[in-house]
Design an enzyme around this catalytic site. Structure first.
Site: not given
Length: 401
Positions: A141, A226, A255
């Site tokens: 994801f 990531d 984030k």
């Protein structure tokens, strides 16, 4: 109707149904606690998918944002501003890298990493134009843009959005043999989550990440990590890759970099790699804006103390010990994760992950489900041990009902 029901009904009537939130309407929050419109308090064990690593309303971050709001919030990259150089310098140093390309969201940063790898492949590695390939892992994801969902294996994320962007090869997560066999002279990068969050907090087999590093170095291929969810303290280290002594060619961050205050993301790499860009070839109006830089600089300063990483490691050990005790009684099948991050597979007989999340909500505990019967636990790193234990007690209560 109650205030909660009224707010949800209005949202359902006037917003696209691209999410299925739990039926709680948050009005305020502080630290690891949130309060809804009815005045009920809930312990947050999701932390905005790690965007709120430093808790809700962190005073240092709010003060940094307020101070910058009084000065200047946006110049666009048409002009310099006085927070940009410090942000790029400090973030590059935190990552032991040389250059930073700031964006806003995690998906934008992943798109930037993809563009960087392709341009590097053509300009530096010498891959024929239009032939660059990037290898990714199944169950990944990385975001929801058209290009990113083109290499997703999740039908919900991918279905009905074709035609899909070519140039990606999908191999099983954790399988070095498959990765080796997929590499060709046109492979420019391997894009991997050190821990797969959305898939259920999947930790790869020991030796996999060092193996990826060795393979990519041997074949002159970029290793892109990531660390949007796994990075910036979540696993007990600044970056999840540190647990196996691995340094990638490129970090993708987001984030927690914005502290849950503003969206901030970035690609961080070497001058040789990010140096492929020339003015006008890539950009973002809000990327690296003064407000974002001010907040991110405070995040970086907090991470430099090491206290949040240490806290995540210590409380994470406690969390996993306690969750591990639940695996023998039939309610919990498997627990995975690292630091203050766990994926808990609930026995299907007890209910789906969504049903368990709703029952926990009734106990004033907020978690989120993924992939059937899995729930994810990722509290703010500032949570107290007492509050964490209170939440674990609520979990035991629901699972034993």
């Amino acid at each position: 109707m109650s205030a909660t029901e009224t707010a949800i009904a209005s949202a359902e009537a006037h917003s696209a149904h691209n999410y299925h939130p739990l039926p709680v309407v948050v009005a305020s929050a502080e630290g690891a606690w949130m309060t809804d419109v009815e005045g009920r308090r809930y312990l947050d064990l999701l932390a905005g998918y790690s965007a709120l690593n430093f808790g809700h309303g962190n005073r240092r971050l709010i003060d940094a944002a307020k101070a910058q709001l009084e000065r200047v919030t946006l110049t666009s990259r048409a002009f310099h501003h006085d927070r940009f150089a410090d942000f790029c310098t400090e973030l590059a140093e935190l990552c032991s890298m040389e250059m930073v390309l700031p964006m806003n969201t995690g998906a934008e940063a992943v798109e930037t990493a993809v563009k960087t790898a392709r341009k590097w492949g053509y300009r530096v590695k010498g891959v024929p134009d239009g032939m660059a390939k990037i290898i990714v892992a199944s169950d990944n994801f990385h975001g929801r843009t058209t290009t990113i969902i083109s290499f997703s294996t999740d039908p919900e994320a991918r279905a009905d959005y074709g035609p899909y962007t070519p140039g990606f090869e999908i191999v099983p997560y954790g399988d070095l043999t498959a990765l080796r066999e997929a590499m060709t002279e046109n492979t420019v990068a391997v894009l991997i989550e050190p821990i797969q969050g959305e898939a259920g907090v999947l930790v790869p087999p020991a030796g996999y990440l060092p193996g990826v590093r060795e393979l990519t170095r041997e074949r002159n291929v970029l290793f892109i990590a990531d660390e949007i969810q796994s990075g910036l303290g979540r696993t007990g280290k600044t970056f999840a890759l540190e647990h196996e002594g691995v340094v990638p060619d490129m970090y993708v961050l987001g984030k927690a970099l914005g502290g849950g205050v503003v969206p901030v993301s970035a690609v961080v790499s070497s001058a040789d790699i990010l140096g492929v860009f020339k003015p006008g070839e890539h950009g973002s109006t809000f990327g690296g804006n003064p407000l974002a830089c001010a907040v991110a600089l405070e995040v970086i300063a907090m991470l430099r103390t090491g206290e949040y990483q240490e806290r995540a490691a210590e409380l994470g050990d406690h969390l996993h010990r306690e969750l591990g005790l639940l695996t023998g009684g039939g309610a919990v099948e498997t627990v995975r994760g690292r630091g203050l991050w766990a994926g808990v597979d609930i026995a299907p007989a007890l209910g789906t992950g969504r049903e368990i999340s709703e029952r926990l909500m009734e106990e004033r505990l907020l978690v989120k489900d993924t992939h059937g019967s899995t729930i994810r636990i990722a509290p703010p790193l500032v949570i107290s041990k007492e509050d964490l234990d209170w939440g674990l007690d609520r979990l035991r209560t629901v699972l034993s009902a």
